[in-house]
Design a protein around this motif. Structure first.
Motif, short mmCIF file in Angstrom:
data_model
loop_
_atom_site.label_atom_id
_atom_site.label_comp_id
_atom_site.label_asym_id
_atom_site.label_seq_id
_atom_site.Cartn_x
_atom_site.Cartn_y
_atom_site.Cartn_z
N ILE A 261 38.87 17.50 -1.36
CA ILE A 261 38.54 16.24 -2.01
C ILE A 261 37.04 16.02 -1.94
CG2 ILE A 261 39.00 13.76 -2.11
CD1 ILE A 261 41.48 15.51 -2.55
N ARG A 262 36.40 15.80 -3.09
CA ARG A 262 34.97 15.52 -3.15
C ARG A 262 34.73 14.10 -3.65
NH1 ARG A 262 33.50 19.88 -0.28
NH2 ARG A 262 33.67 21.85 -1.41
N GLY A 263 33.71 13.44 -3.13
CA GLY A 263 33.36 12.15 -3.68
C GLY A 263 32.86 11.15 -2.66
N PRO A 264 32.47 9.96 -3.15
CA PRO A 264 32.47 9.58 -4.56
C PRO A 264 31.41 10.36 -5.35
CG PRO A 264 32.32 7.65 -3.13
CD PRO A 264 32.04 8.85 -2.28
N VAL A 265 31.80 10.80 -6.54
CA VAL A 265 30.93 11.54 -7.43
C VAL A 265 30.62 10.66 -8.64
CG1 VAL A 265 30.65 13.62 -8.84
CG2 VAL A 265 31.98 13.73 -6.71
N ALA A 266 29.36 10.58 -9.02
CA ALA A 266 29.02 9.81 -10.22
C ALA A 266 29.92 10.23 -11.37
CB ALA A 266 27.55 10.03 -10.58
N ALA A 267 30.50 9.26 -12.05
CA ALA A 267 31.52 9.55 -13.05
C ALA A 267 31.04 10.51 -14.14
CB ALA A 267 32.02 8.25 -13.67
N GLU A 268 29.80 10.34 -14.58
CA GLU A 268 29.30 11.20 -15.65
C GLU A 268 29.29 12.66 -15.22
OE1 GLU A 268 25.42 9.73 -16.47
OE2 GLU A 268 24.66 10.07 -14.44
N SER A 269 28.99 12.91 -13.95
CA SER A 269 29.00 14.28 -13.43
C SER A 269 30.42 14.74 -13.13
CB SER A 269 28.16 14.36 -12.16
OG SER A 269 26.81 14.07 -12.42
N ALA A 270 31.25 13.85 -12.59
CA ALA A 270 32.61 14.22 -12.22
C ALA A 270 33.39 14.74 -13.43
CB ALA A 270 33.33 13.02 -11.61
N PHE A 271 33.30 14.03 -14.56
CA PHE A 271 34.07 14.45 -15.73
C PHE A 271 33.45 15.67 -16.41
CE2 PHE A 271 35.90 10.23 -15.18
CZ PHE A 271 37.24 10.53 -15.37
N ARG A 272 32.14 15.78 -16.39
CA ARG A 272 31.51 16.98 -16.96
C ARG A 272 31.92 18.21 -16.18
NH1 ARG A 272 27.11 19.87 -15.60
NH2 ARG A 272 26.41 18.30 -14.07
N LEU A 273 31.89 18.10 -14.85
CA LEU A 273 32.26 19.24 -14.01
C LEU A 273 33.77 19.48 -14.02
CD1 LEU A 273 29.83 18.56 -11.03
CD2 LEU A 273 29.63 20.34 -12.80
N GLY A 274 34.54 18.41 -14.22
CA GLY A 274 35.98 18.58 -14.36
C GLY A 274 36.32 19.34 -15.62
N ALA A 275 35.64 19.01 -16.71
CA ALA A 275 35.89 19.69 -17.98
C ALA A 275 35.42 21.15 -17.95
CB ALA A 275 35.20 18.94 -19.11
N SER A 276 34.42 21.44 -17.13
CA SER A 276 33.90 22.81 -17.06
C SER A 276 34.66 23.67 -16.05
CB SER A 276 32.41 22.78 -16.69
OG SER A 276 32.23 22.31 -15.36
N GLY A 277 35.57 23.06 -15.29
CA GLY A 277 36.39 23.83 -14.37
C GLY A 277 35.91 23.85 -12.94
#
Length: 352
Positions: A261-277
């Motif tokens: 579990i990582r965080g809290p991660v800035a949302a803009e980075s969290a979703f970008r990195l989530g989409a990139s795998g």
């Protein structure tokens, strides 16, 4: 029926929406691929489903009315069994684009019957078609008043102590700490317990979807810009989100669920990195924080998953689309993905 086959109970949704069309089309596609090893039982109005079959190009003769669930799974694998609760709807009650009061009651009945089939182990998973919250809540059916959606309704019906709304697609997996709230109410609604609950169940889900031997990573998104900048732009990250992550890690350890579990991660980075795998999933703090990236990446193919229920439940991530009902333009990919994900989760549960 082969023992390896997964049995899906599918409530077709509003008979006046696109639910019948996407349900029939997806069921036909799934059953035509024998290698999927899935059986589908549609719960809904036979007249609406046969009309939908004609619209989407499925042979109406494939739809067979059955008296009960066990009979459904003894039919030839190419057939699509239909369980029709109560009396058949009149044509005026299932007109495309014009839901009636009777259709509102029927939608809830389809949900109840399909849910009870799974809870009673007559089927392995529940897949739900799109319903009209307004039509159900105004129908006068028992339990319909104040209907907010499948997630809340199923949690109450099945006695689930906690339930988490999540969305899955090949491109992104995300979940919600808070759901349908005004944006002004979100900060106070974020608690460490809520963050821990959403994080735990998201980890539970992703653990079942990744290959054995891998260690998935779940990111917990921040609420404020730049994760609050150590309190300069908000204190939710330290007051609730960080504490919730600590609780989630402890709960996961007790359950022997090996997820980072990582965080809290800035949302803009969290979703970008989530989409990139880089991250296998992202826990969002509020509705649109999750649904905007999900719809940008996977509109029409995303699957809604209810986590925390005692049964597997998936659903399409779209509404009744009354403007498209009866026109043959509805895209069944979301329903097909919902069926496939439900079967995948059933099999993962049997292996765990």
């Amino acid at each position: 029926m082969k023992r390896s086959e997964v049995r899906l109970a599918v409530s077709m949704g509003c008979p006046s929406g696109i639910g019948p069309e996407v349900s029939v089309a997806a069921a036909a596609r799934l059953l035509d691929r024998a290698r999927d090893h899935v059986r589908v039982l549609l719960v809904g109005d036979l007249g609406a489903l046969r009309a939908a079959a004609g619209i989407v190009g499925v042979d109406r003769a494939r739809l067979v009315k059955v008296p009960h669930a066990p009979k459904a799974f003894t039919l030839a694998s190419c057939m699509i069994p239909v369980l029709e609760p109560g009396a058949a709807l009149a044509a005026r009650d299932r007109m495309p684009g014009a839901p009636s009061r009777r259709a509102g009651r029927a939608q809830l009945e389809y949900i109840d019957v399909a849910t009870d089939l799974v809870a009673g182990e007559h089927a392995d998973a529940l897949v739900t078609g799109p319903v009209s919250k307004d039509a159900i809540s105004r129908s006068g059916a028992p339990g319909a008043r104040g209907f907010l959606g499948h997630t809340e309704y199923l949690a109450a019906r099945l006695g689930a102590k906690e339930v988490v709304m999540a969305f899955w697609s090949e491109a992104l997996t995300t979940s919600l700490v808070t759901t349908h709230l005004p944006l002004s109410a979100v900060p106070k609604a974020i608690t460490k317990e809520g963050v821990a609950c959403a994080t735990y169940w998201t980890a539970w889900l992703i653990r079942r979807l990744v290959a054995p031997g891998t260690r998935p990573v779940v990111a917990v998104a921040a609420l404020n810009p730049h994760a609050g900048e150590h309190g300069l732009i908000g204190c939710e990250e330290t007051a609730a989100i960080g504490s919730g992550i600590v609780l989630a890690r402890k709960r996961l350890a007790r359950a022997s669920i090996d997820v980072v579990i990582r965080g809290p991660v800035a949302a803009e980075s969290a979703f970008r990195l989530g989409a990139s795998g880089v991250y296998n999933a992202v826990v969002a703090m509020y509705h649109d924080q999750a649904t905007i990236p999900m719809k940008l990446l996977s509109f029409g193919e995303a699957v809604n998953v209810s986590l925390g229920l005692p049964i597997v439940r998936t659903s399409v991530d779209h509404g009744t689309a009354y403007d498209r009902a009866g026109k043959g333009t509805a895209d069944p990919r979301g329903m097909l993905q919902a069926m496939r994900l439900a079967a995948r989760l059933v099999r993962a549960g049997k292996q765990s």
